[in-house]
Scaffold this motif. Structure first.
Motif, mmCIF file in Angstrom:
data_model
loop_
_atom_site.group_PDB
_atom_site.id
_atom_site.type_symbol
_atom_site.label_atom_id
_atom_site.label_comp_id
_atom_site.label_asym_id
_atom_site.label_seq_id
_atom_site.Cartn_x
_atom_site.Cartn_y
_atom_site.Cartn_z
ATOM 1 N N SER A 3 0.837 -1.182 0.000
ATOM 2 C CA SER A 3 0.000 0.000 0.000
ATOM 3 C C SER A 3 0.877 1.239 0.000
ATOM 4 O O SER A 3 0.660 2.159 0.733
ATOM 5 C CB SER A 3 -0.867 -0.009 1.237
ATOM 6 N N ILE A 63 -9.937 11.608 7.413
ATOM 7 C CA ILE A 63 -10.139 10.156 7.433
ATOM 8 C C ILE A 63 -8.832 9.440 7.775
ATOM 9 O O ILE A 63 -8.797 8.557 8.634
ATOM 10 C CB ILE A 63 -10.677 9.662 6.074
ATOM 11 N N MET A 64 -7.751 9.862 7.113
ATOM 12 C CA MET A 64 -6.476 9.187 7.393
ATOM 13 C C MET A 64 -6.087 9.340 8.859
ATOM 14 O O MET A 64 -5.660 8.393 9.507
ATOM 15 C CB MET A 64 -5.381 9.745 6.479
ATOM 16 N N VAL A 67 -8.467 7.204 11.071
ATOM 17 C CA VAL A 67 -8.290 5.759 10.991
ATOM 18 C C VAL A 67 -6.983 5.328 11.640
ATOM 19 O O VAL A 67 -6.872 4.247 12.186
ATOM 20 C CB VAL A 67 -8.359 5.273 9.523
ATOM 21 N N ILE A 68 -5.981 6.186 11.578
ATOM 22 C CA ILE A 68 -4.686 5.781 12.107
ATOM 23 C C ILE A 68 -4.469 6.271 13.540
ATOM 24 O O ILE A 68 -4.187 5.476 14.438
ATOM 25 C CB ILE A 68 -3.545 6.308 11.214
ATOM 26 N N ILE B 163 -13.893 1.671 5.768
ATOM 27 C CA ILE B 163 -13.150 2.748 6.427
ATOM 28 C C ILE B 163 -11.661 2.393 6.581
ATOM 29 O O ILE B 163 -10.806 3.160 6.158
ATOM 30 C CB ILE B 163 -13.802 3.111 7.787
ATOM 31 N N PRO B 164 -11.324 1.216 7.134
ATOM 32 C CA PRO B 164 -9.882 0.911 7.168
ATOM 33 C C PRO B 164 -9.266 0.771 5.774
ATOM 34 O O PRO B 164 -8.088 1.094 5.597
ATOM 35 C CB PRO B 164 -9.805 -0.411 7.940
ATOM 36 N N LEU B 166 -9.830 2.613 3.369
ATOM 37 C CA LEU B 166 -9.479 3.962 2.929
ATOM 38 C C LEU B 166 -8.076 4.334 3.401
ATOM 39 O O LEU B 166 -7.358 5.045 2.719
ATOM 40 C CB LEU B 166 -10.499 4.970 3.459
ATOM 41 N N SER B 167 -7.703 3.829 4.575
ATOM 42 C CA SER B 167 -6.358 4.141 5.057
ATOM 43 C C SER B 167 -5.307 3.468 4.181
ATOM 44 O O SER B 167 -4.162 3.891 4.136
ATOM 45 C CB SER B 167 -6.197 3.698 6.513
ATOM 46 N N LEU B 168 -5.685 2.423 3.475
ATOM 47 C CA LEU B 168 -4.736 1.779 2.557
ATOM 48 C C LEU B 168 -4.744 2.461 1.198
ATOM 49 O O LEU B 168 -3.710 2.612 0.558
ATOM 50 C CB LEU B 168 -5.100 0.299 2.361
#
Lengths: 341, 298, 418
Positions: A3, A63-64, A67-68, B163-164, B166-168
């Motif tokens: 990724s 969002i990033m 999520v992280i 949703i996860p 999207l982090s990828l």
């Protein structure tokens, strides 16, 4: 698993005001930095642009971050507790005890060692194979170029789990045929159970990882190769440099940034290896890696506290590798940029 | 023309012949190299394809090819007992990967446009954060996400995976698109406006055709990533409601729970590889350009 | 893409208000789905059972179920539970207790071993559905040549000797998987020991019984088979299926395994993959014992049905379970899917004997069968054993049992990683 953005060397240096059309327009009035000084009292236009910028970039950014970073904070918090999902009432604050348990345990260190071994070997082999592939793609004659690029993308696009099954079934003592194919090799035991000991099992695991991810690294290197000024290489040839000398003196130095990025991203990716091992050995016989240990502790054993602590350690290790690499990488990036202009 | 040939000395004729031969040898050489690479890249796929045609009893035959090629494994997963398991996983995988890709590409397009065209404070931060996110060990997120999703009711749902994902998919989409957008000659838009087009027309007629290939390529790459995920797939789902294909492969079973589902897994693996091969064959140029964008023009 | 759109649409059926019970099943040959349908029909609209399949290995089944139960998932109406993992779910109260009338109705003639596997701290916490056990399978030709009388009790030492003398392979499970714990538990119990002395104790007080004569004798058997290569070349990755393949091959001699091997072997013969006369050469008897003067302790497997404490349809779920586990259904499930009943009367049906000539042996074996340690920490205990007792070639009877015992205790106290 890959990724990872592959185009970093080319983009990163371009970030900044000097490439945006606005800046291009303003160029008559001076370079970006001077412009900022001139516009010290922010004009309404700059403010509006900033607002629009955040409106556009904001959702992706939020969002990033959500999520992280929220989960990371949660993991940090959970890692300070002795907490098992099936015994929620016994949850208890134990400070750094989980970390002490991990760092004093041989299981952790051997998993770290195996992870590092896989990372170093696969990245090294992939770098060489990837460079050869990149050269082939770069130089290939028209009639084969499309074919080469198409077949190379098959391993890149295939699901890692599928690749792992393919290699596993090939070598497995029950459904495989590799032993039959190799039985003519002197000294080869055709009753060899590849997945019964660490050495041979890791060999197959690394083989499949290399197969799956070499295309990715070769595409990165292809990008770098395209940045090597053709005339430099030709000039060196005129000066009597042979192919080998040109490779080492002209081509590789000019690809430094691309190589660094390729190594960094592949190393971080390899460090997170999970899918192949989960499928082939599930960590048995000395093939345990950190991701698998984290998975088994938190998802298998439901030890949320201990599992979170392993996750945090893994995260810190990845950060550490990135930090070390980026330190060297920044310098090279500047160099690579200079070479391109 | 013919006179010029006649004017050549025998040495020159010889030289021409040699050059032609050398060129032919080069061509043959390139074909050999290409075939070697093709075998290397396609062999495991061929291997699992061949396995997918073996009956359970033939699995242990120790040979590459099945003795009596059979479709039993495909029947098993498409119309047999594993049908529910496989088809619902396929539905989940396609749905979740497509939605995650669409959202990622839309958000990344906006974000990359801002990065390429606008000056705003924190631009570097956006790029740095997306770089960090892409380096992040996925496994570290699984435990906290699992706990959060349980509380929020997202465990074992499509959004719980989207949703996860999207982090990828977001980071690589942002980087790829930012690189694409920086190559677009935005002056053309102004030129069109000078020529009398409205801003919207200018954008639609000039910029969209230039940007579309980049967005499309990014979508393919993002789709591959979402399609490939395994860790989130096994950790954040537990039923056919959301389980994607890579996770479902671990659920196949033979006639009883003790028998190995090798054949069914192989057949399913081939089916989920078909879209990958198709995309690769159709869009090889765009994918390579996307993955090496910013460096390889076009 | 069209196909995917069609698939998406197919997901939404017409709505009706019959309560839906979700049954989480372990993978089988479709028998549980069949029973779900039959019971739905019998219920006459009182409920509808939908099945949702779990992963195919026991540890992953447990992972899925535990996580859902811990999440308080209200869809956990009926669950197919592997006995060793029941205490872990029962201890924190994740399982609803069966009402007294259900207990009485469903356990009238349940075999002793199956009942033990569904009980935690003297309370029945799940309803036995089917019970599994391993038999000793043998190739008649090999036993004959060795002059072994298979009607008499057989010991592991005898099997090892025959395999050694004739250069044959023993079908045992030496992979790092649940099957290793199954094997070791049977060995330790038959030698008169126990893997855990006090399985019901809290994590930090659990005492292990491996560093005993029984534990060392069990380790010696595993180690001998491993070091002398008597378990075939694939021993270190060999589970039930691989052991069966080995047994069916030219080097097959004896094998300990579940009854699924019988239908599987017959199916392979029908496919023309195995020689036609193979089934005639296969015999069966009770699981081998560790020494002549001890009883065998055959492994116990099977599935019990539990109801989630958070289920919104508990009463209906118990009704459905009573339907599912009726002796007729157990018989039907045995005949169609090869999974033996937990109820004694379900063995009496003539169709059973026809399909499974070894049914009486299975019944006898179930009476002797011993469950694996019943502890809420079974996952840790089993994983620790698997790590230390595989590959079999590295097992040292003098040190491995003691080390494993210490390791289990360290893991349970949170001092060691697994």
């Amino acid at each position: 698993m890959s990724s990872v953005p592959t185009n970093v060397p080319s983009v990163a240096p371009d970030v900044g005001p000097d490439v945006t059309p606005d800046a291009a327009r303003d160029r008559g009035a001076g370079r970006g930095r001077r412009r900022e000084l001139q516009a010290a009292p922010k004009s309404a236009r700059t403010k509006a642009e900033a607002r629009l910028g955040w409106w556009l970039a904001g959702p992706a950014f939020v969002i990033m971050v959500a999520v992280i970073f929220y989960p990371v904070l949660q993991a940090l918090w959970d890692s300070l507790f002795s907490y098992r999902l099936t015994a929620p009432d016994e949850r208890e604050f134990i400070g750094l005890q989980n970390y002490a348990t991990i760092l004093t345990d041989g299981v952790f260190w051997s998993a770290l060692g195996v992870t590092a071994l896989i990372t170093v070997i696969t990245v090294f082999v992939e770098l060489i194979l990837g460079f050869i592939l990149a050269m082939v793609m770069h130089k290939a004659i028209k009639s084969t170029r499309g074919l080469v690029r198409t077949v190379i993308l098959v391993p890149y696009g295939i699901i890692t789990v599928v690749s792992a099954f393919a290699w596993y079934y090939m070598f497995s003592i029950d459904s495989g045929y590799v032993n039959n194919w190799l039985s003519w090799v002197p000294g080869f035991d055709d009753q060899l159970n590849w997945f019964a000991q660490g050495g041979t099992a890791l060999f197959v695991i690394m083989f499949s990882e290399i197969w799956k991810t070499t295309p990715f690294i070769s595409l990165l290197l292809l990008a770098g190769l395209a940045q090597v000024p053709e005339d430099l290489s030709e000039a060196a040839a005129v000066d009597g440099a042979n192919w080998w000398q040109r490779l080492w003196r002209v081509i590789l130095p000019n690809m430094k940034a691309a190589i660094m990025v390729a190594v960094l991203f592949r190393a971080l990716d390899a460090f997170r290896v999970f899918d192949s091992i989960f499928i082939m050995t599930n960590g048995a016989y000395g093939t345990e890696v950190l991701s698998l240990l984290a998975y088994r502790t938190s998802i298998g054993r439901l030890e949320i506290g201990l599992g979170s602590a392993i996750s945090v350690v893994l995260f810190l290790l990845v950060g550490l590798i990135a930090l070390i690499a980026v330190k060297g990488f920044n310098v090279d990036l500047a160099g690579g940029r200079g070479g391109r202009k | 023309m013919s006179t010029s040939t006649e004017a050549l000395t025998p040495d020159e004729v010889e030289g021409q012949k040699r050059a032609r031969r050398a060129r032919r040898n080069t061509t043959i050489g390139w074909w050999v190299i290409t075939i070697v690479i093709a075998v290397w890249c396609l062999f495991p796929v061929a291997s699992i394809l061949s396995t997918s045609f073996k009956t359970p009893g033939e699995l242990a035959n120790g040979r590459f090819f099945p003795d009596n090629p059979s479709f039993v494994n495909y029947e098993e997963i498409l119309v047999g007992d594993s049908r529910e398991l496989f088809l619902s996983a396929l539905r989940n995988s396609i749905g979740i990967a497509v939605i995650a890709t669409l959202i990622a590409v839309v958000l990344a397009t906006l974000c990359a446009y801002a990065i390429a065209r606008l000056n705003f404070p924190g631009k570097k931060a956006v790029l740095t954060v997306s770089l960090m996110v892409s380096m992040f060990p996925v496994i570290s997120l699984v435990t906290p996400l699992f706990n959060m999703w349980r509380t929020l009711g997202l465990y074992d749902t499509w959004p719980g995976l989207i949703i996860p994902y999207l982090s990828l998919t977001l980071p690589i989409s942002i980087w790829t698109l930012a690189a694409f957008f920086q190559q677009i000659p935005w002056e053309l838009e102004q030129a069109a406006q000078v020529d009398g087009a409205t801003p919207l027309q200018a954008f639609r007629k000039v910029i969209v055709p230039l940007a579309a290939p980049g967005v499309f390529t990014t979508a393919i790459i993002a789709f591959f990533i979402a399609w490939n995920d395994f860790v989130y797939g096994i950790s954040l789902t537990s039923t056919e409601a959301a389980r994607p294909v890579p996770a479902a492969l671990a659920f196949f079973t033979g006639a009883s729970q003790f028998e190995s589902p090798t054949g069914a897994i192989s057949a399913a693996a081939i089916i989920v590889t078909i879209p990958v091969v198709l995309l690769v064959m159709l869009f090889q140029k765009q994918i390579v350009a996307g993955l090496t964008s910013g460096a390889v023009k076009g | 893409m069209l196909a995917s759109a069609a698939l998406l649409l197919a997901g939404c059926g017409p709505a009706d208000d019959t309560p839906v019970l979700t049954w989480y099943t372990n993978p089988d040959d479709g028998g549980q789905a069949e029973l779900a349908q039959q019971c739905t029909e019998q219920a006459g609209g009182a409920y509808r059972i939908e099945t949702s399949v779990l992963p195919n290995d026991a540890a992953s089944q447990r992972e899925q179920l535990t996580r859902r139960l811990a999440a308080g998932d209200t869809s956990m109406d009926i669950m197919s539970l592997d006995p060793p993992f029941i205490p872990e779910l029962a201890e924190p109260g994740f399982l609803a207790l069966p009402p007294q009338d259900v207990v009485e109705a469903t356990t009238q003639d349940t075999l002793e071993g199956a009942l033990a596997g569904a009980t935690w701290k003297d309370t029945l916490v799940a309803v036995p559905f089917w019970a599994n056990t391993q038999l000793l399978w043998y190739r008649k030709s090999v036993a004959e040549e060795a002059g072994l009388d298979m009607d008499k009790p057989v010991t592991w030492d005898q099997l090892i000797e025959v395999a050694r003398d004739q250069g044959k392979d023993l079908g045992v499970q030496g992979a790092r998987a649940e099957s290793m714990t199954v094997w070791l538990n049977a060995l330790v119990e038959s030698a008169g020991g126990q893997i855990l002395e006090n399985p019901e104790a809290p994590a930090d007080q659990v005492q292990t019984g491996l560093d005993t004569d029984a534990g060392r004798k069990a380790a010696e058997i595993v180690s001998t088979i491993g070091q002398e290569g008597l378990g075939g070349p694939g021993l270190a990755t060999q589970q039930e299926n691989e052991a069966m393949l080995l047994f069916q091959g030219d080097n097959g001699s004896f094998m300990v395994n579940w009854p699924f091997v019988w239908p599987a072997t017959n199916a392979a013969v029908e496919d023309g993959v195995l020689p036609e006369d193979l089934p005639e050469d296969i015999g069966w008897t009770l699981y081998p014992r560790v020494s002549e003067d001890t009883e065998p302790a055959p492994p116990l497997g099977g599935i019990n049905l539990g109801v989630g404490a958070a289920s919104e349809h508990q009463d209906l779920a118990w009704d459905a379970i009573q339907c599912i586990v009726s002796p007729e259904h157990q018989t039907q499930y045995f005949v169609t899917n090869g999974n033996p009943p937990a109820s004694a009367s379900a063995f009496d049906d003539p169709s059973v004997r026809e399909q499974f000539p070894m049914a009486p042996a299975i019944r006898d074996s179930l009476d002797l069968a011993v469950p694996r340690p019943q502890t809420p920490y079974y996952n840790e205990v089993s994983t620790a054993i698997q790590q230390r007792f595989t590959p079999p070639v590295d097992v040292d009877p003098a040190t491995t049992p003691a080390q494993t015992g210490r390791f289990i205790q360290e893991v349970l106290r949170g001092e060691s990683l697994l």
